[in-house]
Enzyme design. Structure first.
Site, PDB file in Angstrom:
ATOM      1  N   ASP A  47       0.846  -1.181   0.000  1.00  0.00           N
ATOM      2  CA  ASP A  47       0.000   0.000   0.000  1.00  0.00           C
ATOM      3  C   ASP A  47       0.892   1.245   0.000  1.00  0.00           C
ATOM      4  O   ASP A  47       1.850   1.328   0.778  1.00  0.00           O
ATOM      5  CB  ASP A  47      -0.882  -0.008   1.263  1.00  0.00           C
ATOM      6  N   ASP A  52      -3.138   4.578  -2.430  1.00  0.00           N
ATOM      7  CA  ASP A  52      -4.265   5.090  -1.655  1.00  0.00           C
ATOM      8  C   ASP A  52      -4.726   6.459  -2.168  1.00  0.00           C
ATOM      9  O   ASP A  52      -3.900   7.348  -2.386  1.00  0.00           O
ATOM     10  CB  ASP A  52      -3.806   5.209  -0.195  1.00  0.00           C
ATOM     11  N   GLU A 109      -6.265   3.873  -6.352  1.00  0.00           N
ATOM     12  CA  GLU A 109      -7.602   4.051  -5.778  1.00  0.00           C
ATOM     13  C   GLU A 109      -8.055   5.469  -6.107  1.00  0.00           C
ATOM     14  O   GLU A 109      -7.376   6.435  -5.779  1.00  0.00           O
ATOM     15  CB  GLU A 109      -7.576   3.848  -4.259  1.00  0.00           C
ATOM     16  N   HIS A 162     -11.223  -3.609   2.842  1.00  0.00           N
ATOM     17  CA  HIS A 162     -11.185  -3.249   4.267  1.00  0.00           C
ATOM     18  C   HIS A 162     -12.026  -2.013   4.580  1.00  0.00           C
ATOM     19  O   HIS A 162     -12.176  -1.665   5.748  1.00  0.00           O
ATOM     20  CB  HIS A 162      -9.732  -2.999   4.681  1.00  0.00           C
ATOM     21  N   ASP A 163     -12.520  -1.317   3.570  1.00  0.00           N
ATOM     22  CA  ASP A 163     -13.354  -0.128   3.784  1.00  0.00           C
ATOM     23  C   ASP A 163     -14.835  -0.412   3.565  1.00  0.00           C
ATOM     24  O   ASP A 163     -15.662   0.499   3.663  1.00  0.00           O
ATOM     25  CB  ASP A 163     -12.977   0.990   2.789  1.00  0.00           C
TER      26      ASP A 163
HETATM   27  O1  TEU Z   1      -9.871   5.033   1.457  1.00  0.00           O
HETATM   28  C1  TEU Z   1     -10.477   6.158   0.883  1.00  0.00           C
HETATM   29  C2  TEU Z   1     -11.821   6.436   1.337  1.00  0.00           C
HETATM   30  O2  TEU Z   1     -12.352   7.435   0.954  1.00  0.00           O
HETATM   31  C3  TEU Z   1     -12.514   5.534   2.264  1.00  0.00           C
HETATM   32  O3  TEU Z   1     -12.013   5.690   3.516  1.00  0.00           O
HETATM   33  C4  TEU Z   1     -13.969   5.824   2.272  1.00  0.00           C
HETATM   34  O4  TEU Z   1     -14.222   6.708   3.286  1.00  0.00           O
HETATM   35  C5  TEU Z   1     -14.744   4.585   2.466  1.00  0.00           C
HETATM   36  O5  TEU Z   1     -14.398   3.686   1.472  1.00  0.00           O
HETATM   37  C6  TEU Z   1     -16.236   4.791   2.347  1.00  0.00           C
HETATM   38  O6  TEU Z   1     -16.871   4.208   3.424  1.00  0.00           O
HETATM   39  C7  TEU Z   1      -8.513   4.960   1.645  1.00  0.00           C
HETATM   40  C8  TEU Z   1      -8.198   3.751   2.500  1.00  0.00           C
HETATM   41  O7  TEU Z   1      -8.596   2.594   1.824  1.00  0.00           O
HETATM   42  C9  TEU Z   1      -8.847   3.917   3.831  1.00  0.00           C
HETATM   43  O8  TEU Z   1      -8.734   2.774   4.649  1.00  0.00           O
HETATM   44  C10 TEU Z   1      -8.239   5.125   4.504  1.00  0.00           C
HETATM   45  O9  TEU Z   1      -8.911   5.391   5.698  1.00  0.00           O
HETATM   46  C11 TEU Z   1      -8.306   6.360   3.610  1.00  0.00           C
HETATM   47  O10 TEU Z   1      -7.948   6.114   2.265  1.00  0.00           O
HETATM   48  C12 TEU Z   1      -7.348   7.412   4.106  1.00  0.00           C
HETATM   49  O11 TEU Z   1      -6.032   6.996   3.913  1.00  0.00           O
END
Ligand code: TEU
Length: 590
Positions: free
Chosen positions: A108, A221, A275, A347-348
């Site tokens: 990542d 990310d 992403e 994971h989100d």
């Molecule tokens: O995710 C981006 C992001 O916008 C998500 O956190 C979003 O809020 C969620 O998918 C919707 O519920 C990335 C990472 O994957 C995440 O884990 C991090 O928290 C975020 O960036 C900040 O680095």
């Protein structure tokens, strides 16, 4: 639609198109030292498991030193491993163990922001330091009377009205500096200033360092947030006529990624996955991931936003038409140039079977149907840990059970301000939406903590692990786990592998309310995929006027069915047939 071709030249073959990616969230995968947090030795212990499952690439969520305000997405040192997870020697052993098994590793890359505990930011708090300009500092607004908001000096409002993605203002005041810094995510995640060439040099060098260690690429990310809009980069205080979503695909975004490509990625055969936040148009997407673009592929959010409302506890109804439309847009949009990533969870995101399937009576069938979808759309498939055994959302009952800032911050704010009265009023929505659903420990067996840890797990283990676990799934040859294995073989090692990976996608009966069907075609090879997204039987067919062949003359050879290869599935007229609840089938048409 263009005519299909098997001309090798036109296939644009790449190893990462032919691969299946498995995502490991280390904190929740396997704990070997009893501290309740997963670790790298825990992944090493499961290398044979990954090999048995048959995956080709591991995407590892951040394992770098971090105070864990956002579980590792707040990095304090890009070149060292978080103590809780192990040492750099453990990491080297993991890389070797993967490579010995022909599994690649992508790391990542979190470079939109660092932790506020990163030494760059600690130094940046001195306005005379070289590091000051590594971050985005702005004056507050003094022309807005009566501002009572967060932690700034009296009568000073944050530089603009942007809201952080985790709730509250996107700016935090720093007393030493007398200015505000931008944080699009948590206050402990200050945004880096990509306008500064020194920042780019540092990041690119750091990427080289990891690539020199032998990794096979990066998952980047929120990579399309790096370039901030002119309203902020060119003005202090910023102009206040912009919305926070203008940070998506900012003015220099393409330039920054091209520079990254030219300086770091170009001469290496690595995988670069970006992403991308926001709803992106196809032209922009192709600029990023087309043949001449800097990246291999991207994650978009179209389908995972369908059921989310504006607040973390708000949900939306969705239909099969919505889901299919959002995938169609990308399937057709990147048909000629560019490459898709096919994911339904990470994971989100909440667990796919609880969200797009049925985690009750049809858990097995619908988990298999969703796997079929992931493996048969055109693009690289992703499995998030636990999907292969049909893990479900967690029955959260109180705010104390949550660990995620994205859930906790906005809920606390709303409870404090009185916007919501009781946790119970929003419980249902949080259960549905919270990222913590994905983060409960991997369920290895039916023992007390599901075989994840001997200690106290950092987040609750789903009580259903007595039934849903790896051990039970592997012992049952009809399980979701074995179904994933079968799909893996079909995609990677069968005489339909090429059509599954590279074949054109063509949707059928695009307004069918229950069934999503499509044909994948490569030269003379044709597959029909048909999926019943309903708890009842549905009728489906191949409309003659939608295809270039005569469905009545086709023989349908069953390759996969989540109900098994019984007569109902094998003995069909390709032109029209019925599907059982949540039934998924793949046919070869000849
Ligand atoms: O995710 C981006 C992001 O916008 C998500 O956190 C979003 O809020 C969620 O998918 C919707 O519920 C990335 C990472 O994957 C995440 O884990 C991090 O928290 C975020 O960036 C900040 O680095």
């Amino acid at each position: 639609m263009t005519a299909s071709t098997t001309d090798e030249q036109l296939l644009d073959r790449a190893w990462w198109k032919e691969s299946v990616i498995y995502q490991i969230y280390p904190r929740s995968f396997n704990d070997t030292d009893g501290d309740g947090v997963g670790d790298i030795p825990g992944i090493i212990e499961k290398l044979d498991y990954l090999d048995d499952l048959g995956v080709d690439i591991i995407w590892l969520n951040p394992v770098y030193e971090s105070p864990n305000a956002d579980n590792g997405y707040d990095i304090a040192d890009y070149q060292s491993i978080m103590d809780e997870f192990g040492t750099i020697d453990d990491w080297e052993e993991l890389l070797d163990g993967l490579h010995d098994r022909d599994i690649k590793l992508i790391m990542d890359l979190v470079v939109n922001h660092t932790s506020d505990e990163h030494e760059w930011f600690v130094d940046a708090r001195d306005p005379d330091s070289d590091y000051h300009d590594y971050y985005i500092w702005k004056q507050g607004r003094t022309d807005v009377g009566g501002f009572t908001g967060h932690l700034g000096p009296e009568d000073e409002a944050p530089p603009n009205e942007w809201e952080s993605f985790f709730g509250g203002p996107a700016w935090a005041y720093d007393e030493d500096v007398g200015k505000w810094y931008l944080h699009l995510f948590d206050e402990k995640q200050p945004d880096l200033n990509w306008e500064n060439p020194d920042v780019r040099d540092e990041i690119f060098e750091m990427m080289e360092w990891w690539l020199e260690k032998g990794i096979d690429g990066f998952r980047m990310d929120v990579i399309n947030l790096l370039s901030k809009p002119d309203s902020v980069t060119k003005h202090d205080p910023p102009r206040n006529d912009t919305e926070v979503w203008e940070t998506f695909d900012g003015p220099r975004m393409q330039e920054f990624l091209d520079e990254m490509h030219d300086r770091v990625l170009a001469d290496r055969d690595v995988f670069a996955l970006g992403e991308m936040m926001g709803r992106m148009d196809m032209e922009t997407a192709i600029d990023y991931v087309g043949r001449d673009g800097p990246l291999s592929t991207l994650f978009h959010f179209d389908h995972v936003l369908l059921d989310h409302g504006g607040e973390i506890w708000e949900t939306n109804e969705w239909t099969l038409n919505d889901l299919r439309d959002s995938f169609n847009r990308w399937q057709y949009g990147l048909a000629e140039d560019g490459w898709n990533s096919i994911y339904l969870s990470n994971h989100d995101q909440p667990r796919l079977v609880s969200r797009f399937g049925n985690d009750d009576e049809y858990r097995e069938a619908s988990a298999k149907l969703l796997a079929t979808l992931i493996f048969t759309l055109r693009g690289t498939p992703y499995i998030f840990q636990g999907a292969e055994i049909g893990m479900t959302n967690y029955p959260f009952d109180s705010l104390e059970e949550f660990r995620d800032v994205e859930t906790i911050n906005p809920v606390r704010n709303a409870l404090e301000s009185g916007e919501i009265e009781h946790f119970d009023d929003i419980k249902h929505g949080l259960r549905h939406n919270s990222r913590d659903n994905a983060r409960t420990p991997m369920q290895w067996d039916d023992s007390e903590n599901a075989g994840f840890t001997d200690g106290e797990p950092w987040i609750g283990v789903n009580p259903n692990h007595d039934e849903i676990n790896v051990e039970a799934a592997r012992a049952d040859k009809d399980s979701i786990w074995h179904y994933y294995r079968d799909l893996m073989d079909l995609r990677k090692d069968s005489d339909v592998s090429d059509v599954l990976v590279y074949g054109d996608y063509e949707v059928l009966i695009n307004d069918h309310e229950e069934v999503w069907s499509y044909v994948r075609t490569l030269g003379g090879e044709r597959l029909l995929v048909t999926l019943n997204f309903a708890e009842f039987e549905s009728h489906t067919w191949i409309p003659e006027y939608e295809v270039e062949f005569n469905p009545h003359e086709m023989e349908a050879e069953l390759l996969v069915c989540n109900y098994g290869a019984d007569e109902r599935a094998t003995d069909v007229d390709a032109a029209a047939f019925d599907l059982r609840p949540w039934e998924a089938r793949i046919y070869r048409l000849r």
